[in-house]
Structure formats: C-alpha cells, structure tokens
Design a protein around this motif. Structure first.
Motif, PDB file in Angstrom:
ATOM      1  N   VAL A  61     -12.976  19.164  11.382  1.00  0.00           N
ATOM      2  CA  VAL A  61     -13.399  18.325  10.261  1.00  0.00           C
ATOM      3  C   VAL A  61     -12.121  17.737   9.678  1.00  0.00           C
ATOM      4  O   VAL A  61     -11.253  18.465   9.216  1.00  0.00           O
ATOM      5  N   ILE A  62     -11.999  16.418   9.731  1.00  0.00           N
ATOM      6  CA  ILE A  62     -10.788  15.735   9.280  1.00  0.00           C
ATOM      7  C   ILE A  62     -11.139  14.826   8.105  1.00  0.00           C
ATOM      8  O   ILE A  62     -11.992  13.952   8.241  1.00  0.00           O
ATOM      9  N   ASP A  63     -10.478  15.049   6.991  1.00  0.00           N
ATOM     10  CA  ASP A  63     -10.741  14.287   5.766  1.00  0.00           C
ATOM     11  C   ASP A  63     -12.218  14.307   5.400  1.00  0.00           C
ATOM     12  O   ASP A  63     -12.782  13.303   4.968  1.00  0.00           O
ATOM     13  N   GLY A  64     -12.869  15.447   5.604  1.00  0.00           N
ATOM     14  CA  GLY A  64     -14.267  15.608   5.244  1.00  0.00           C
ATOM     15  C   GLY A  64     -15.251  15.062   6.254  1.00  0.00           C
ATOM     16  O   GLY A  64     -16.455  15.148   6.059  1.00  0.00           O
ATOM     17  N   ILE A  65     -14.759  14.511   7.347  1.00  0.00           N
ATOM     18  CA  ILE A  65     -15.630  13.910   8.364  1.00  0.00           C
ATOM     19  C   ILE A  65     -15.549  14.725   9.647  1.00  0.00           C
ATOM     20  O   ILE A  65     -14.468  14.892  10.212  1.00  0.00           O
ATOM     21  N   PRO A  66     -16.689  15.254  10.129  1.00  0.00           N
ATOM     22  CA  PRO A  66     -16.676  16.017  11.373  1.00  0.00           C
ATOM     23  C   PRO A  66     -16.386  15.114  12.568  1.00  0.00           C
ATOM     24  O   PRO A  66     -16.967  14.046  12.695  1.00  0.00           O
ATOM     25  N   ASN A  67     -15.473  15.543  13.426  1.00  0.00           N
ATOM     26  CA  ASN A  67     -15.191  14.838  14.674  1.00  0.00           C
ATOM     27  C   ASN A  67     -15.990  15.563  15.753  1.00  0.00           C
ATOM     28  O   ASN A  67     -15.537  16.537  16.323  1.00  0.00           O
ATOM     29  N   MET A  68     -17.186  15.067  16.013  1.00  0.00           N
ATOM     30  CA  MET A  68     -18.095  15.763  16.923  1.00  0.00           C
ATOM     31  C   MET A  68     -18.142  15.132  18.306  1.00  0.00           C
ATOM     32  O   MET A  68     -19.131  15.218  19.020  1.00  0.00           O
ATOM     33  N   ILE A  69     -17.031  14.547  18.696  1.00  0.00           N
ATOM     34  CA  ILE A  69     -16.891  14.066  20.062  1.00  0.00           C
ATOM     35  C   ILE A  69     -16.571  15.286  20.918  1.00  0.00           C
ATOM     36  O   ILE A  69     -15.627  16.023  20.628  1.00  0.00           O
ATOM     37  N   PRO A  70     -17.349  15.554  21.965  1.00  0.00           N
ATOM     38  CA  PRO A  70     -17.128  16.777  22.753  1.00  0.00           C
ATOM     39  C   PRO A  70     -15.693  16.971  23.227  1.00  0.00           C
ATOM     40  O   PRO A  70     -15.196  18.091  23.245  1.00  0.00           O
ATOM     41  N   GLU A  71     -14.997  15.893  23.555  1.00  0.00           N
ATOM     42  CA  GLU A  71     -13.614  16.010  24.009  1.00  0.00           C
ATOM     43  C   GLU A  71     -12.678  16.475  22.892  1.00  0.00           C
ATOM     44  O   GLU A  71     -11.587  16.972  23.170  1.00  0.00           O
ATOM     45  N   ALA A  72     -13.090  16.314  21.639  1.00  0.00           N
ATOM     46  CA  ALA A  72     -12.263  16.736  20.497  1.00  0.00           C
ATOM     47  C   ALA A  72     -12.441  18.212  20.174  1.00  0.00           C
ATOM     48  O   ALA A  72     -11.651  18.778  19.424  1.00  0.00           O
ATOM     49  N   ALA A  73     -13.470  18.833  20.734  1.00  0.00           N
ATOM     50  CA  ALA A  73     -13.749  20.246  20.445  1.00  0.00           C
ATOM     51  C   ALA A  73     -12.712  21.139  21.121  1.00  0.00           C
ATOM     52  O   ALA A  73     -12.177  20.816  22.174  1.00  0.00           O
ATOM     53  N   ARG A  74     -12.445  22.259  20.469  1.00  0.00           N
ATOM     54  CA  ARG A  74     -11.552  23.247  21.073  1.00  0.00           C
ATOM     55  C   ARG A  74     -12.387  24.454  21.478  1.00  0.00           C
ATOM     56  O   ARG A  74     -13.456  24.703  20.930  1.00  0.00           O
ATOM     57  N   ARG A  75     -11.893  25.180  22.429  1.00  0.00           N
ATOM     58  CA  ARG A  75     -12.551  26.420  22.833  1.00  0.00           C
ATOM     59  C   ARG A  75     -12.236  27.493  21.807  1.00  0.00           C
ATOM     60  O   ARG A  75     -11.092  27.625  21.376  1.00  0.00           O
ATOM     61  N   THR A  76     -13.243  28.253  21.435  1.00  0.00           N
ATOM     62  CA  THR A  76     -13.022  29.375  20.539  1.00  0.00           C
ATOM     63  C   THR A  76     -12.619  30.582  21.372  1.00  0.00           C
ATOM     64  O   THR A  76     -12.643  30.548  22.607  1.00  0.00           O
ATOM     65  N   GLN A  77     -12.249  31.650  20.720  1.00  0.00           N
ATOM     66  CA  GLN A  77     -11.833  32.872  21.422  1.00  0.00           C
ATOM     67  C   GLN A  77     -12.931  33.357  22.369  1.00  0.00           C
ATOM     68  O   GLN A  77     -12.661  33.756  23.476  1.00  0.00           O
ATOM     69  N   LYS A  78     -14.181  33.275  21.909  1.00  0.00           N
ATOM     70  CA  LYS A  78     -15.308  33.718  22.736  1.00  0.00           C
ATOM     71  C   LYS A  78     -15.363  32.934  24.050  1.00  0.00           C
ATOM     72  O   LYS A  78     -15.517  33.499  25.113  1.00  0.00           O
ATOM     73  N   GLN A  79     -15.200  31.610  23.974  1.00  0.00           N
ATOM     74  CA  GLN A  79     -15.236  30.771  25.181  1.00  0.00           C
ATOM     75  C   GLN A  79     -14.042  31.062  26.070  1.00  0.00           C
ATOM     76  O   GLN A  79     -14.175  31.137  27.287  1.00  0.00           O
ATOM     77  N   ALA A  80     -12.881  31.252  25.490  1.00  0.00           N
ATOM     78  CA  ALA A  80     -11.683  31.524  26.280  1.00  0.00           C
ATOM     79  C   ALA A  80     -11.830  32.848  27.045  1.00  0.00           C
ATOM     80  O   ALA A  80     -11.429  32.943  28.201  1.00  0.00           O
ATOM     81  N   GLU A  81     -12.444  33.848  26.415  1.00  0.00           N
ATOM     82  CA  GLU A  81     -12.648  35.128  27.094  1.00  0.00           C
ATOM     83  C   GLU A  81     -13.655  34.989  28.235  1.00  0.00           C
ATOM     84  O   GLU A  81     -13.473  35.577  29.304  1.00  0.00           O
ATOM     85  N   ALA A  82     -14.698  34.172  28.038  1.00  0.00           N
ATOM     86  CA  ALA A  82     -15.695  33.975  29.092  1.00  0.00           C
ATOM     87  C   ALA A  82     -15.090  33.277  30.296  1.00  0.00           C
ATOM     88  O   ALA A  82     -15.416  33.593  31.441  1.00  0.00           O
ATOM     89  N   VAL A  83     -14.173  32.358  30.072  1.00  0.00           N
ATOM     90  CA  VAL A  83     -13.522  31.642  31.171  1.00  0.00           C
ATOM     91  C   VAL A  83     -12.644  32.608  31.964  1.00  0.00           C
ATOM     92  O   VAL A  83     -12.602  32.563  33.188  1.00  0.00           O
ATOM     93  N   LYS A  84     -11.962  33.502  31.293  1.00  0.00           N
ATOM     94  CA  LYS A  84     -11.073  34.475  31.961  1.00  0.00           C
ATOM     95  C   LYS A  84     -11.880  35.433  32.847  1.00  0.00           C
ATOM     96  O   LYS A  84     -11.391  35.879  33.884  1.00  0.00           O
TER      97      LYS A  84
END
Length: 86
Positions: A61-84
């Motif tokens: 969320v940048i300046d109060g506006i969500p950037n919901m473009i899938p390419e802008a999303a980051r992996r959370t810890q849960k996703q990073a563990e699933a990939v490993k």
C-alpha cells in the motif's frame, strides 16, 4: 480508483505506513479482494500491505493506495517456505 485516491487524500500526510505514506483507509478493505484468487485480503498495518494468506503473497500500500498488480506482490514467509519444500 478515484475512490481510493479520495480516501487516501482524506487521511492527510500523518498516516501510518513504514515510510510509504499513509496507510489504507479501513472502510476500503471490505471492497478489496485479491486479483488472483478473488478472496478477501487482510491488512497488515505494521507492514502497510494487503496479505493473501491462502496464496502467501502481499500487495504493498503506497500513499494509501493498494498496488494490487500481481507482479508487485511479494512472497510472504509462508509462500517462501512452500517453495523450498518442493
């Protein structure tokens, strides 16, 4: 998008958000869903991002506006563990 800009502007410059400007207007959360899964998102105020627990991704969320473009999303810890594991 215009409603998001108006809501962000009404919060002023004193909002929260880890150096990324004001946080998300709480009333907007009920309208926002993940563009990939179409599921509700959880707002993480400390990180100033919208989290999809199911997919293990977070949108900034940048300046109060969500950037919901899938390419802008980051992996959370849960996703990073699933990939490993695979």
């Amino acid at each position: 998008a215009a409603a998001l800009r108006r809501a962000a502007g009404s919060r002023g410059a004193g909002g929260q958000g880890g150096g990324q400007g004001p946080g998300l207007e709480p009333s907007l959360l009920r309208f926002l869903v993940c563009p990939l899964s179409k599921r509700p998102l959880r707002y993480d105020e400390s990180a100033n991002e919208l989290v999809n627990e199911e997919l293990g991704i977070a949108y900034p969320v940048i300046d109060g506006i969500p950037n919901m473009i899938p390419e802008a999303a980051r992996r959370t810890q849960k996703q990073a563990e699933a990939v490993k594991e695979t």
